[in-house]
Design a protein around this motif. Sequence first.
Motif, PDB file in Angstrom:
ATOM      1  N   ILE A 138      35.819  52.697  41.503  1.00 22.56           N
ATOM      2  CA  ILE A 138      36.002  54.004  40.870  1.00 22.56           C
ATOM      3  C   ILE A 138      34.913  54.266  39.832  1.00 22.56           C
ATOM      4  CG2 ILE A 138      37.550  55.354  39.409  1.00 22.56           C
ATOM      5  CD1 ILE A 138      39.883  53.977  40.853  1.00 22.56           C
ATOM      6  N   LEU A 139      34.549  53.230  39.054  1.00 23.16           N
ATOM      7  CA  LEU A 139      33.627  53.448  37.944  1.00 23.16           C
ATOM      8  C   LEU A 139      32.153  53.374  38.351  1.00 23.16           C
ATOM      9  CD1 LEU A 139      35.395  51.457  35.080  1.00 23.16           C
ATOM     10  CD2 LEU A 139      35.452  53.913  35.517  1.00 23.16           C
ATOM     11  N   PHE A 140      31.823  52.613  39.411  1.00 21.63           N
ATOM     12  CA  PHE A 140      30.407  52.388  39.734  1.00 21.63           C
ATOM     13  C   PHE A 140      30.031  52.854  41.129  1.00 21.63           C
ATOM     14  CE2 PHE A 140      31.504  49.174  36.549  1.00 21.63           C
ATOM     15  CZ  PHE A 140      30.550  49.435  35.583  1.00 21.63           C
ATOM     16  N   VAL A 141      30.815  52.446  42.149  1.00 17.81           N
ATOM     17  CA  VAL A 141      30.410  52.684  43.530  1.00 17.81           C
ATOM     18  C   VAL A 141      30.434  54.165  43.867  1.00 17.81           C
ATOM     19  CG1 VAL A 141      30.906  52.181  45.934  1.00 17.81           C
ATOM     20  CG2 VAL A 141      31.133  50.380  44.208  1.00 17.81           C
ATOM     21  N   LEU A 142      31.587  54.825  43.577  1.00 18.05           N
ATOM     22  CA  LEU A 142      31.694  56.239  43.928  1.00 18.05           C
ATOM     23  C   LEU A 142      30.694  57.115  43.180  1.00 18.05           C
ATOM     24  CD1 LEU A 142      35.576  56.604  44.233  1.00 18.05           C
ATOM     25  CD2 LEU A 142      33.881  56.344  46.055  1.00 18.05           C
ATOM     26  N   PRO A 143      30.460  56.927  41.836  1.00 18.71           N
ATOM     27  CA  PRO A 143      29.394  57.719  41.186  1.00 18.71           C
ATOM     28  C   PRO A 143      28.001  57.431  41.745  1.00 18.71           C
ATOM     29  CG  PRO A 143      30.919  56.875  39.546  1.00 18.71           C
ATOM     30  CD  PRO A 143      31.282  56.210  40.841  1.00 18.71           C
ATOM     31  N   ALA A 144      27.726  56.128  42.020  1.00 18.65           N
ATOM     32  CA  ALA A 144      26.407  55.807  42.584  1.00 18.65           C
ATOM     33  C   ALA A 144      26.235  56.416  43.969  1.00 18.65           C
ATOM     34  CB  ALA A 144      26.236  54.283  42.650  1.00 18.65           C
ATOM     35  N   LEU A 145      27.306  56.384  44.796  1.00 13.66           N
ATOM     36  CA  LEU A 145      27.233  56.982  46.119  1.00 13.66           C
ATOM     37  C   LEU A 145      27.025  58.491  46.041  1.00 13.66           C
ATOM     38  CD1 LEU A 145      27.475  56.443  49.150  1.00 13.66           C
ATOM     39  CD2 LEU A 145      29.941  56.799  48.956  1.00 13.66           C
ATOM     40  N   ALA A 146      27.735  59.135  45.119  1.00 14.08           N
ATOM     41  CA  ALA A 146      27.554  60.578  44.956  1.00 14.08           C
ATOM     42  C   ALA A 146      26.150  60.902  44.457  1.00 14.08           C
ATOM     43  CB  ALA A 146      28.603  61.114  43.973  1.00 14.08           C
ATOM     44  N   LEU A 147      25.626  60.071  43.504  1.00 12.13           N
ATOM     45  CA  LEU A 147      24.268  60.298  43.014  1.00 12.13           C
ATOM     46  C   LEU A 147      23.245  60.126  44.144  1.00 12.13           C
ATOM     47  CD1 LEU A 147      22.373  60.709  40.555  1.00 12.13           C
ATOM     48  CD2 LEU A 147      22.409  58.222  40.251  1.00 12.13           C
ATOM     49  N   TRP A 148      23.428  59.089  44.962  1.00  6.69           N
ATOM     50  CA  TRP A 148      22.500  58.861  46.077  1.00  6.69           C
ATOM     51  C   TRP A 148      22.564  59.984  47.099  1.00  6.69           C
ATOM     52  CZ3 TRP A 148      18.543  55.951  47.583  1.00  6.69           C
ATOM     53  CH2 TRP A 148      18.245  55.888  48.954  1.00  6.69           C
ATOM     54  N   ARG A 149      23.795  60.433  47.424  1.00  9.82           N
ATOM     55  CA  ARG A 149      23.964  61.405  48.501  1.00  9.82           C
ATOM     56  C   ARG A 149      23.562  62.806  48.071  1.00  9.82           C
ATOM     57  NH1 ARG A 149      29.625  61.143  51.391  1.00  9.82           N
ATOM     58  NH2 ARG A 149      28.686  59.128  51.973  1.00  9.82           N
ATOM     59  N   TRP A 150      23.924  63.206  46.856  1.00 12.81           N
ATOM     60  CA  TRP A 150      23.752  64.602  46.474  1.00 12.81           C
ATOM     61  C   TRP A 150      22.556  64.844  45.558  1.00 12.81           C
ATOM     62  CZ3 TRP A 150      26.535  67.378  49.542  1.00 12.81           C
ATOM     63  CH2 TRP A 150      27.753  66.879  50.014  1.00 12.81           C
ATOM     64  N   VAL A 151      21.911  63.772  45.033  1.00 11.68           N
ATOM     65  CA  VAL A 151      20.773  63.978  44.120  1.00 11.68           C
ATOM     66  C   VAL A 151      19.514  63.293  44.657  1.00 11.68           C
ATOM     67  CG1 VAL A 151      19.877  63.631  41.785  1.00 11.68           C
ATOM     68  CG2 VAL A 151      22.297  64.210  42.133  1.00 11.68           C
ATOM     69  N   LEU A 152      19.602  61.957  44.835  1.00 13.76           N
ATOM     70  CA  LEU A 152      18.400  61.203  45.179  1.00 13.76           C
ATOM     71  C   LEU A 152      17.895  61.514  46.588  1.00 13.76           C
ATOM     72  CD1 LEU A 152      19.250  57.734  43.631  1.00 13.76           C
ATOM     73  CD2 LEU A 152      17.874  59.567  42.667  1.00 13.76           C
ATOM     74  N   THR A 153      18.841  61.687  47.545  1.00 11.55           N
ATOM     75  CA  THR A 153      18.409  61.964  48.913  1.00 11.55           C
ATOM     76  C   THR A 153      17.693  63.311  49.029  1.00 11.55           C
ATOM     77  OG1 THR A 153      20.201  60.597  49.792  1.00 11.55           O
ATOM     78  CG2 THR A 153      19.186  62.179  51.290  1.00 11.55           C
ATOM     79  N   PRO A 154      18.214  64.418  48.493  1.00 14.74           N
ATOM     80  CA  PRO A 154      17.435  65.670  48.564  1.00 14.74           C
ATOM     81  C   PRO A 154      16.096  65.590  47.826  1.00 14.74           C
ATOM     82  CG  PRO A 154      19.743  66.136  48.095  1.00 14.74           C
ATOM     83  CD  PRO A 154      19.581  64.662  47.967  1.00 14.74           C
ATOM     84  N   VAL A 155      16.116  64.985  46.629  1.00  9.62           N
ATOM     85  CA  VAL A 155      14.851  64.854  45.886  1.00  9.62           C
ATOM     86  C   VAL A 155      13.851  64.007  46.671  1.00  9.62           C
ATOM     87  CG1 VAL A 155      13.813  63.955  43.780  1.00  9.62           C
ATOM     88  CG2 VAL A 155      15.954  65.225  43.657  1.00  9.62           C
ATOM     89  N   GLY A 156      14.337  62.916  47.277  1.00  9.75           N
ATOM     90  CA  GLY A 156      13.458  62.069  48.087  1.00  9.75           C
ATOM     91  C   GLY A 156      12.899  62.814  49.282  1.00  9.75           C
ATOM     92  N   GLN A 157      13.739  63.605  49.939  1.00  7.30           N
ATOM     93  CA  GLN A 157      13.233  64.381  51.073  1.00  7.30           C
ATOM     94  C   GLN A 157      12.163  65.371  50.647  1.00  7.30           C
ATOM     95  OE1 GLN A 157      16.693  66.132  52.806  1.00  7.30           O
ATOM     96  NE2 GLN A 157      17.413  64.211  53.759  1.00  7.30           N
ATOM     97  N   VAL A 158      12.392  66.033  49.509  1.00  6.76           N
ATOM     98  CA  VAL A 158      11.379  66.968  48.998  1.00  6.76           C
ATOM     99  C   VAL A 158      10.081  66.236  48.661  1.00  6.76           C
ATOM    100  CG1 VAL A 158      10.827  68.550  47.105  1.00  6.76           C
ATOM    101  CG2 VAL A 158      13.103  68.605  48.163  1.00  6.76           C
ATOM    102  N   LEU A 159      10.219  65.050  48.013  1.00  9.30           N
ATOM    103  CA  LEU A 159       9.015  64.284  47.672  1.00  9.30           C
ATOM    104  C   LEU A 159       8.292  63.787  48.919  1.00  9.30           C
ATOM    105  CD1 LEU A 159      10.292  62.207  44.622  1.00  9.30           C
ATOM    106  CD2 LEU A 159       8.818  64.218  44.592  1.00  9.30           C
ATOM    107  N   VAL A 160       9.069  63.393  49.952  1.00 10.53           N
ATOM    108  CA  VAL A 160       8.436  62.950  51.199  1.00 10.53           C
ATOM    109  C   VAL A 160       7.665  64.090  51.836  1.00 10.53           C
ATOM    110  CG1 VAL A 160       8.936  62.198  53.551  1.00 10.53           C
ATOM    111  CG2 VAL A 160      10.016  61.047  51.643  1.00 10.53           C
ATOM    112  N   VAL A 161       8.295  65.281  51.904  1.00  8.99           N
ATOM    113  CA  VAL A 161       7.612  66.445  52.479  1.00  8.99           C
ATOM    114  C   VAL A 161       6.368  66.784  51.671  1.00  8.99           C
ATOM    115  CG1 VAL A 161       7.838  68.902  52.965  1.00  8.99           C
ATOM    116  CG2 VAL A 161       9.709  67.343  53.540  1.00  8.99           C
ATOM    117  N   LEU A 162       6.509  66.751  50.341  1.00 11.43           N
ATOM    118  CA  LEU A 162       5.382  67.074  49.478  1.00 11.43           C
ATOM    119  C   LEU A 162       4.248  66.053  49.648  1.00 11.43           C
ATOM    120  CD1 LEU A 162       4.287  68.932  47.261  1.00 11.43           C
ATOM    121  CD2 LEU A 162       5.376  67.445  45.572  1.00 11.43           C
TER     122      LEU A 162
END
Length: 362
Positions: free
Chosen positions: A211-235
Motif C-alpha cells: 500500500i505504501l510503496f508498490v502501488l504509488p511506485a506503480l502509479a508513478l511508473w505507469r502514469w508519469v514516467l512511461t509517458p515522459v519516457g516515450q516523449v523523450l524517446v521520440v524527441l
Amino acid sequence: MDLQKQAPRQDPEGCLTVAIRIPVRIVVLVLVVPVRVMWDLLVVVGRFLRDTVLRPVGRAVFVWPFVGLWRYVVVPLGRALGWLGNVLVVVPLGWLYRYLLTPFGHGLARMAQAIGSGLAWVYARVLTPVGRAVLWVLRGIGAGLAALGLGVYGVVAWLVRYLVVVPAGWVYVWVLTPVGHAVAWCAKGVWWLLDVIVTGVGAALHWITRILFVLPALALWRWVLTPVGQVLVVLGREVGEALGHAWRIAGHISLAVGRFLGTLLRRVFVEPVRWVYRTVLTPVGHVIRDTVLRPAAETARGVGRAVRQALAAARESVRQARADLRRMLFGEPGQPQVVDRREPTGAETRTLGSSTTALTKD
C-alpha cells in the motif's frame, strides 16, 4: 514463393512526432551548418598540412633516422654480436659437450649399470633369502599369538556384554526414549507458535509495503514516467535523425560553398595571374633573354676566353723567363749518351739469318 522484394512497412506516426520533427530539424540545421563548414575547412587544412609538412617532417625526423640506425648500427652490431656469440659461446659449448660431457656421461652410465647389476645380485642372492626366513619366523610368531588371543577375546567379550551393552540398552529404552519424545513434542509446539507469529507479521508487512510503496511506485511508473519516457524517446530519435539529415545537407552546402570559393579564387586571382604570366611576363622575359641576357652571356664568355688566353700567355712567358734564368746560372743541361745495346729497332724485323742471342751475335 514471392520473389519480389516487399517494401518495409512503416509504423504510423503520431501527431506529436510530426509536430516535433520540423522545428527540431530547422533548429538543428541552423546549428549544424557552421559546424560542418568549419569541419570541412579543418579537414582540408589538415590534409594539406599532412601532405606538405607533417609527412616530410615525420620521415625526416623519425623514419629516416630509425632506418639509418637499423641499417648501419643495429644490423652490423647484431651480426657482430651473433659472430661473437657463436665464437665465444656456441663453439666452446659444443666442444665441451662433445669432448667432455659426452664421455663423462657415458662413463657415469656404465658405472650406474655396473652398480645396478651389483645391487640386483645382492637383492637376488642375499636379501631375498633373508626376507623369506624373516617372513617364516614372523608367521610362526603370529600363529602362536593368535592361539593365545582366542581365549582372552572370549573373556573380554563376555565382560563387555554384561557390564556395558545390557545396561546401556536398558537406559536407552526406559530413560532416553521418553525424554526424547517429550522434547520433540515441545519443539513442535514452539515451531508452530513461531510459524504463526512470523506468518502474521509477514502478511502485515506485505500489505503495508504494497500500500505504501508498490502501488504509488506503480502509479508513478505507469502514469508519469512511461509517458515522459516515450516523449523523450521520440524527441531523442527525432534529434538523432535531424542531426544526420542536417549533417548530410550541411555537407552538400559546404561542398557548394567550397566550389564557389574555389571558382571565385580561380577567377579573381589564378586566372589573372596566369593571364599576366602568359601574355605579359613571358614575352617580356623572352625579350630580356634575347636582347640582354644572351648578349651579356656571349660577352662574358668572350671576356672569359680572352682572360684565359692572357693568363696562358703570361704563364708561358714566366716559364720561358725561368728557363732562361736557369740556363744563365747553371748552363745548358747535359744530354744523355746513347748506349748501343745491339738490339733490333722497332722498324727492323727478324729474319732467319739474323739473331739476337749471345751465341750468334756478330
